[in-house]
Design an enzyme around this catalytic site. Sequence first.
Site, PDB file in Angstrom:
ATOM      1  N   LYS A 164       0.854  -1.186   0.000  1.00  0.00           N
ATOM      2  CA  LYS A 164       0.000   0.000   0.000  1.00  0.00           C
ATOM      3  C   LYS A 164       0.887   1.232   0.000  1.00  0.00           C
ATOM      4  CE  LYS A 164      -3.341   2.655   2.755  1.00  0.00           C
ATOM      5  NZ  LYS A 164      -4.195   2.711   3.965  1.00  0.00           N
ATOM      6  N   GLU A 194      -9.749  12.250  12.101  1.00  0.00           N
ATOM      7  CA  GLU A 194      -8.998  11.090  12.612  1.00  0.00           C
ATOM      8  C   GLU A 194      -8.138  11.404  13.825  1.00  0.00           C
ATOM      9  OE1 GLU A 194      -6.234   7.381  10.999  1.00  0.00           O
ATOM     10  OE2 GLU A 194      -6.909   8.937   9.626  1.00  0.00           O
TER      11      GLU A 194
END
Length: 389
Positions: free
Chosen positions: A119, A179
Amino acid sequence: MSAPTGPGQFHALATAAERALRASPPSTVVVGAIPFDESTPAHLLLTGLKGRAHRPDSRPEAVRVFQEAFLPRWPPASAAAVAPAAEPPPPPAPEPPPSAYRAAVRDALDAIETGIVTKVVLARTLRVPLPDSRSYRHLASALLSALARQEPAAHLFSVTLPRPHRDNAAPVLVGATPETLLRRTGDLLTLTPLAGTTPRHPNPARDRAQAAALLQSTKDRAEHQYVVDALRQLLHPVCQTLDIPAEPRLHATSRLWHLATPIRARLRRPAPSSLALACALHPTPAVCGSPTTRAAALVRTLEPAPRRYFSGLIGWMNQAGDGHWVIALRCGEVAPSELRLYAGAGIVQGSTPEAEFAETEAKLATMLGALDDARSTTPPCPTPTGAPR
């Protein structure tokens, strides 16, 4: 408070902050900003602004960081009624251009296909020219107010950053992130990693369908799992208990759905400070990629503009080591000549250049919407006495 840039900066910074707090008067806290990587200087300071680094209000676990001085009150007392703009503002300039960003996504997919990474998160920016340099701090204040109206559940932040050069004005990082990296209270540690995103829809039925599709998306769940697995591996040695749900849940902002996993842990004694923990975990695969070192190298190769403090950390820590650190997302850096907006997308197997570009567009919409709101309430900067009109 700072540490030399380069490898080891974050660890040295946490150690310096802990030492400084031990030598400080009661109620002193450390507040500030930590950049995405160690090539940019971190910016922390000690302050006695008790209750302002972490003010209880209607926002869940709200974090508000103000540095050096509070932003100007909005609107300025000297400002007259709002006047219409003489001409439309210049359009934002994307960096890199959309075609180049899509090409970078293809390069990242090639690296995933060959096994270099699993990723990687690629960011892009929009550069918004500001024609009147005198009003940039007022614009930062207006942006913060607009974000407070538009993102009622977000963590607001406004941080005065270091001057890039001695003769430059200090830029301001403003944002409303969804977040939390971590929050430490005694030996209790909570984290809420987000990864996997889809836009919301104004039609309630379509909105519910898009949320359900995200929750079932193989690609997005894989992207999210890389983050959870990395946090589990890093936290295990310092935790006596670690509670990680097997399935992610949905987290909503005004414009986006995210996959989220709420994590709770009990730290081993002696418990690391919140800043030491944050620096050990940062950057997570949510903002960098996996494995971290290879993903970070790919980010440096494929991103033309330095991230600086975008996807870094904003937060505070007290003398007990408790604190709250959030990830600097849905944000922009306001300087006298321009506002630079940032957004990124996680690239994994199954990603497509068009879909990842669309995700960054959806994320940029948060700040662009706040900018439109701020401009609609921004009075013209008063002309100084004696200055030509």
